[in-house]
Structures are given as structure tokens and as C-alpha cells.
Design a protein around this motif. Structure first.
Motif, PDB file in Angstrom:
ATOM      1  N   THR A 155     -25.240 -15.206   3.747  1.00 41.90           N
ATOM      2  CA  THR A 155     -25.855 -14.171   2.791  1.00 41.90           C
ATOM      3  C   THR A 155     -24.577 -13.298   2.929  1.00 41.90           C
ATOM      4  O   THR A 155     -24.165 -12.733   1.896  1.00 41.90           O
ATOM      5  CB  THR A 155     -27.010 -13.399   3.558  1.00 41.90           C
ATOM      6  OG1 THR A 155     -28.109 -14.250   3.646  1.00 41.90           O
ATOM      7  CG2 THR A 155     -27.155 -12.139   2.611  1.00 41.90           C
ATOM      8  N   ASN A 156     -23.799 -12.975   3.962  1.00 44.62           N
ATOM      9  CA  ASN A 156     -22.492 -12.400   3.924  1.00 44.62           C
ATOM     10  C   ASN A 156     -22.024 -12.393   5.076  1.00 44.62           C
ATOM     11  O   ASN A 156     -22.572 -11.831   6.014  1.00 44.62           O
ATOM     12  CB  ASN A 156     -22.679 -10.809   3.461  1.00 44.62           C
ATOM     13  CG  ASN A 156     -21.444  -9.954   3.160  1.00 44.62           C
ATOM     14  OD1 ASN A 156     -20.615  -9.460   4.012  1.00 44.62           O
ATOM     15  ND2 ASN A 156     -21.254  -9.884   2.055  1.00 44.62           N
ATOM     16  N   LEU A 157     -20.662 -12.913   5.255  1.00 46.42           N
ATOM     17  CA  LEU A 157     -20.294 -13.390   6.409  1.00 46.42           C
ATOM     18  C   LEU A 157     -19.687 -12.191   7.264  1.00 46.42           C
ATOM     19  O   LEU A 157     -20.035 -12.077   8.386  1.00 46.42           O
ATOM     20  CB  LEU A 157     -18.903 -14.149   6.126  1.00 46.42           C
ATOM     21  CG  LEU A 157     -18.125 -14.782   7.547  1.00 46.42           C
ATOM     22  CD1 LEU A 157     -19.027 -15.524   8.390  1.00 46.42           C
ATOM     23  CD2 LEU A 157     -16.603 -15.383   7.021  1.00 46.42           C
ATOM     24  N   LEU A 158     -19.227 -11.043   6.601  1.00 44.20           N
ATOM     25  CA  LEU A 158     -18.492  -9.986   7.321  1.00 44.20           C
ATOM     26  C   LEU A 158     -19.753  -9.064   7.844  1.00 44.20           C
ATOM     27  O   LEU A 158     -19.949  -8.742   9.158  1.00 44.20           O
ATOM     28  CB  LEU A 158     -17.636  -8.965   6.631  1.00 44.20           C
ATOM     29  CG  LEU A 158     -17.222  -7.759   7.138  1.00 44.20           C
ATOM     30  CD1 LEU A 158     -16.424  -8.146   8.247  1.00 44.20           C
ATOM     31  CD2 LEU A 158     -16.451  -7.167   6.016  1.00 44.20           C
ATOM     32  N   LEU A 161     -21.927 -10.977  10.388  1.00 40.80           N
ATOM     33  CA  LEU A 161     -21.356 -10.984  11.891  1.00 40.80           C
ATOM     34  C   LEU A 161     -21.717  -9.443  12.597  1.00 40.80           C
ATOM     35  O   LEU A 161     -21.924  -9.511  13.701  1.00 40.80           O
ATOM     36  CB  LEU A 161     -19.641 -10.976  11.660  1.00 40.80           C
ATOM     37  CG  LEU A 161     -19.401 -12.471  11.409  1.00 40.80           C
ATOM     38  CD1 LEU A 161     -17.920 -12.607  11.388  1.00 40.80           C
ATOM     39  CD2 LEU A 161     -19.834 -13.417  12.735  1.00 40.80           C
ATOM     40  N   ILE A 162     -21.361  -8.406  11.728  1.00 43.01           N
ATOM     41  CA  ILE A 162     -21.742  -7.053  12.271  1.00 43.01           C
ATOM     42  C   ILE A 162     -22.911  -7.073  12.700  1.00 43.01           C
ATOM     43  O   ILE A 162     -23.399  -6.497  13.832  1.00 43.01           O
ATOM     44  CB  ILE A 162     -21.393  -6.046  11.348  1.00 43.01           C
ATOM     45  CG1 ILE A 162     -19.592  -6.027  10.912  1.00 43.01           C
ATOM     46  CG2 ILE A 162     -21.796  -4.507  11.885  1.00 43.01           C
ATOM     47  CD1 ILE A 162     -19.478  -5.130   9.663  1.00 43.01           C
ATOM     48  N   TYR A 163     -23.999  -7.485  11.873  1.00 44.28           N
ATOM     49  CA  TYR A 163     -25.459  -7.441  12.204  1.00 44.28           C
ATOM     50  C   TYR A 163     -25.834  -8.328  13.650  1.00 44.28           C
ATOM     51  O   TYR A 163     -26.410  -7.718  14.398  1.00 44.28           O
ATOM     52  CB  TYR A 163     -26.623  -8.016  11.152  1.00 44.28           C
ATOM     53  CG  TYR A 163     -26.988  -6.996  10.255  1.00 44.28           C
ATOM     54  CD1 TYR A 163     -28.233  -6.321  10.572  1.00 44.28           C
ATOM     55  CD2 TYR A 163     -26.204  -6.524   9.006  1.00 44.28           C
ATOM     56  CE1 TYR A 163     -28.531  -5.225   9.456  1.00 44.28           C
ATOM     57  CE2 TYR A 163     -26.612  -5.619   8.122  1.00 44.28           C
ATOM     58  CZ  TYR A 163     -27.932  -4.902   8.535  1.00 44.28           C
ATOM     59  OH  TYR A 163     -28.224  -4.083   7.510  1.00 44.28           O
ATOM     60  N   PRO A 258     -25.312  -1.073  11.237  1.00 42.51           N
ATOM     61  CA  PRO A 258     -25.031  -2.217  10.104  1.00 42.51           C
ATOM     62  C   PRO A 258     -25.469  -1.728   8.780  1.00 42.51           C
ATOM     63  O   PRO A 258     -24.845  -2.170   7.819  1.00 42.51           O
ATOM     64  CB  PRO A 258     -25.764  -3.551  10.690  1.00 42.51           C
ATOM     65  CG  PRO A 258     -25.884  -3.058  12.315  1.00 42.51           C
ATOM     66  CD  PRO A 258     -25.905  -1.718  12.517  1.00 42.51           C
ATOM     67  N   MET A 259     -26.608  -1.006   9.012  1.00 40.54           N
ATOM     68  CA  MET A 259     -27.219  -0.652   7.693  1.00 40.54           C
ATOM     69  C   MET A 259     -26.153   0.364   6.855  1.00 40.54           C
ATOM     70  O   MET A 259     -25.978   0.423   5.883  1.00 40.54           O
ATOM     71  CB  MET A 259     -28.663   0.182   7.777  1.00 40.54           C
ATOM     72  CG  MET A 259     -29.306   0.300   6.711  1.00 40.54           C
ATOM     73  SD  MET A 259     -31.174   1.249   7.085  1.00 40.54           S
ATOM     74  CE  MET A 259     -31.629  -0.174   8.043  1.00 40.54           C
ATOM     75  N   GLY A 260     -25.675   1.281   7.771  1.00 40.53           N
ATOM     76  CA  GLY A 260     -24.799   2.186   7.278  1.00 40.53           C
ATOM     77  C   GLY A 260     -23.636   1.688   6.874  1.00 40.53           C
ATOM     78  O   GLY A 260     -22.903   2.006   5.616  1.00 40.53           O
ATOM     79  N   VAL A 261     -23.083   0.620   7.437  1.00 39.44           N
ATOM     80  CA  VAL A 261     -21.819  -0.033   7.167  1.00 39.44           C
ATOM     81  C   VAL A 261     -22.121  -0.892   5.817  1.00 39.44           C
ATOM     82  O   VAL A 261     -21.292  -0.849   4.751  1.00 39.44           O
ATOM     83  CB  VAL A 261     -21.239  -1.190   8.089  1.00 39.44           C
ATOM     84  CG1 VAL A 261     -20.121  -2.074   7.337  1.00 39.44           C
ATOM     85  CG2 VAL A 261     -20.820  -0.280   9.189  1.00 39.44           C
ATOM     86  N   LEU A 281     -30.300  -9.199   5.447  1.00 33.92           N
ATOM     87  CA  LEU A 281     -29.761  -9.017   6.803  1.00 33.92           C
ATOM     88  C   LEU A 281     -30.462  -8.363   7.980  1.00 33.92           C
ATOM     89  O   LEU A 281     -30.654  -8.704   8.946  1.00 33.92           O
ATOM     90  CB  LEU A 281     -28.404  -8.763   6.801  1.00 33.92           C
ATOM     91  CG  LEU A 281     -27.240  -9.438   5.859  1.00 33.92           C
ATOM     92  CD1 LEU A 281     -26.130  -8.777   5.707  1.00 33.92           C
ATOM     93  CD2 LEU A 281     -27.332 -10.921   6.547  1.00 33.92           C
ATOM     94  N   THR A 282     -31.220  -7.162   7.566  1.00 36.55           N
ATOM     95  CA  THR A 282     -31.977  -6.315   8.370  1.00 36.55           C
ATOM     96  C   THR A 282     -33.115  -7.162   8.687  1.00 36.55           C
ATOM     97  O   THR A 282     -33.393  -7.048   9.968  1.00 36.55           O
ATOM     98  CB  THR A 282     -32.427  -5.020   7.789  1.00 36.55           C
ATOM     99  OG1 THR A 282     -31.281  -4.333   7.349  1.00 36.55           O
ATOM    100  CG2 THR A 282     -33.216  -4.108   8.518  1.00 36.55           C
ATOM    101  N   LEU A 283     -34.037  -7.876   7.895  1.00 35.54           N
ATOM    102  CA  LEU A 283     -35.007  -8.464   8.377  1.00 35.54           C
ATOM    103  C   LEU A 283     -34.770  -9.902   9.113  1.00 35.54           C
ATOM    104  O   LEU A 283     -35.606 -10.305   9.834  1.00 35.54           O
ATOM    105  CB  LEU A 283     -35.949  -8.702   7.159  1.00 35.54           C
ATOM    106  CG  LEU A 283     -36.623  -7.398   6.409  1.00 35.54           C
ATOM    107  CD1 LEU A 283     -37.067  -7.996   5.147  1.00 35.54           C
ATOM    108  CD2 LEU A 283     -37.302  -6.779   7.399  1.00 35.54           C
TER     109      LEU A 283
END
Length: 309
Positions: A155-158, A161-163, A258-261, A281-283
Motif C-alpha cells: 500500500t505504501n512502503l514508507l 513500515l512506520i505502522y 503513524p496517522m499524524g505522519v 494502513l490503520t485498519l
């Protein structure tokens, strides 16, 4: 796990008992049923990208969603059935091994019929619950971890990874508090055993206690032991609740940062992140951590069968 003559109940034994085609089917169904944790996040994330003025696109989206859910839950249903069929093979082989090995036991090492019956019924059922069933659940859990990790990173690599990295934070309190929990558990167990011993002693000597009228002395001893045991139990639960609270706090951090980022990346148009990406990503990322926890639990269950060695 458990030896009976030259037979050892482990993964190698399980694979030798099950038909190859059944093993292949179980693996395939474990993969196709593992997307349950992914679908909700992906669906809600993609809803922000639908062109609602085009009913054909909406219809196609709903059809794909229905198909994905149908395949996943049908696979989950078939996975349960194939697991049960595999357990049928394993139970039959295990009970047959128990029975025949004791039947052909040498005279000097003969065992009673009650011991044989206990092995064929109680012990084999315990092995089924604590080894066979968790083993198949562990396979599905591993596939869930892999599939959700792939989806998150794709979905999004960067941001993915943070999530994932921050979601692992909620495991830290459990790891740190494990030693403290074990100490409190051992302490409570010791005081509980002492309380049980005192109660046994009182009931075994209750006639003498009544005869010599020293009831108050023994009851005082019992009350003191009871208070200490309950205090140790409270301390055990306090540590458990404290660890759980710290895990909740880590989960909040793992969601908010991660949500803020992600929102900053949306605001500055960085990394191709959109609102739908954050929703997905959150879910979804939390299922990676949930899968790791379940994997650890099943592994613990399987390891516990070493006591039957």
C-alpha cells in the motif's frame, strides 16, 4: 513432543501421517482464508477513490468486494473442515499407536488396562487440543501475518513500515512485564499452597481441635494465611492490569504517530499518500501485530505438550 517407544509426536510425525494432497489443500486454504484481516481495511480505503457519479464503477467495486469476502469465508469454512479431517487421521494413528505399543509390551513392563484406556482417551484428547489443533491454527496465523504484511508494505512502503514498527510497541510491556508477572504468579502460588495445607491440617485434626478447645488459635492461623493469599492475588492482578494499561498506551501511540505522519505526507503531497492509504494502513497494520500475538499463543500451547514426553 511425546515418545512412545520409537515414535515421537512432532511436525515430522504429523506430515508422515497425513496424505500429501490433504496437506497441500490445507496450505492453499490457509493462504486464501488469511485475507480476512486485510479486506476491511482495503475496502474502506478504496471507497475514497470511487467515482460515485459512475454507477458502473460502483457496481463493479461492490461485486469485487462481495467476491473477495465470499472467497475468504468459504476458504475459512473449508479450512476448518480439512483441519478436522486431518485431526481425524492424526487421532486415529495416535490412539492406535498407544493401544498397540502397550498391547505388545514385554511382560516385565506390562501396564494396566486403566493406563491404556487413559492414554487412548484422556491423553490423546489433550494432545489433540494442545498440539494438533494449535498446529493448524498456527499455520493459518502465519499466512495471515505474511499476507497482511505484504498488503501493508505494498500500500505504501514508507508509511507501512512506520505502522508495523510502531504497532510492535504494544508488545514491549508484555515482554518487560513477563518476569514480574512470573514472580508474582510464583509468589501467589506459594501462598495458595500454604493456605491449602493449613486447611487440610485443620480438617484432618478437627476432632482434636474441638476436644482441646483450640479452635480460635487455628482459625486465627487460617485467617492470617487467607489474608496473605488474597493480598498476593491482588498484587498479581495489579501487575497484570498495569501491563495491560501500558500496552493500551503503546497502542494509542502506535495509532496516533503513524496517522499524524500520514496526514503530513498527504498535506505535503509526499510519497503518494492519500486519505484512503491512511485508512487502509490503520485498519490493516494492526492485524500484523494481532497475528504475531496469536502465533506466540499457539506456539506456547504446542510447547506445553512437552510435559507428555
Amino acid at each position: 513432543m511425546m515418545k512412545e517407544k520409537e515414535v515421537q509426536i512432532n511436525l515430522k510425525w504429523v506430515l508422515s501421517v497425513l496424505p500429501v494432497n490433504l496437506i497441500v489443500i490445507i496450505i492453499i486454504l490457509a493462504i486464501t482464508s488469511s485475507f480476512e484481516g486485510v479486506i476491511n481495511g482495503y475496502v474502506l480505503g478504496q471507497m475514497t477513490n470511487i467515482a460515485f457519479h459512475n454507477f458502473a464503477n460502483v457496481g463493479t467495486f461492490l461485486l469485487l468486494v462481495f467476491t473477495a469476502y465470499l472467497v475468504t469465508y468459504v476458504s475459512a469454512y473449508l479450512f476448518l473442515l480439512t483441519n478436522q479431517k486431518a485431526i481425524q487421521y492424526l487421532n486415529k494413528k495416535l490412539k492406535y499407536t498407544f493401544f498397540t505399543s502397550d498391547f505388545y509390551q514385554q511382560k516385565g513392563l506390562s501396564v494396566s488396562s486403566s493406563d491404556v484406556i487413559n492414554k487412548v482417551t484422556s491423553i490423546s484428547n489433550q494432545i489433540q487440543r494442545q498440539y494438533f489443533q494449535p498446529l493448524f491454527n498456527l499455520i493459518q496465523c502465519l499466512m495471515t501475518i505474511i499476507s497482511t504484511t505484504v498488503v501493508v508494505l505494498k500500500t505504501n512502503l514508507l508509511l507501512g513500515l512506520i505502522y508495523i514498527i510502531l504497532s510492535l510497541l504494544s508488545m514491549v510491556p508484555n515482554q518487560i512485564g513477563k518476569k514480574r508477572m512470573n514472580q508474582k504468579t510464583d509468589s501467589w502460588s506459594e501462598y495458595n499452597s500454604s493456605l491449602v495445607t493449613i486447611m487440610k491440617d485443620i480438617f484432618q485434626g478437627k476432632n482434636e481441635i474441638r476436644k482441646f478447645e483450640v479452635k480460635n488459635l487455628f482459625f486465627k492461623k487460617f485467617t492470617h494465611a487467607l489474608s496473605e493469599e488474597e493480598e498476593k492475588y491482588f498484587q498479581l492482578n495489579r501487575v497484570q492490569f498495569s501491563v495491560q494499561f501500558c500496552a493500551w498506551m503503546c497502542s494509542i501511540i502506535a495509532d496516533i504517530i503513524p496517522m499524524g505522519v500520514g496526514l503530513l505526507m498527504v498535506a505535503y503531497h509526499f510519497g503518494g499518500v492519500e486519505i484512503g492509504t491512511i485508512v487502509t494502513l490503520t485498519l490493516t497494520a494492526d492485524h500484523v501485530l494481532g497475528g504475531i500475538r496469536e502465533f506466540s499463543n499457539y506456539q506456547t500451547q504446542i510447547t506445553s505438550t512437552k510435559k507428555y514426553s
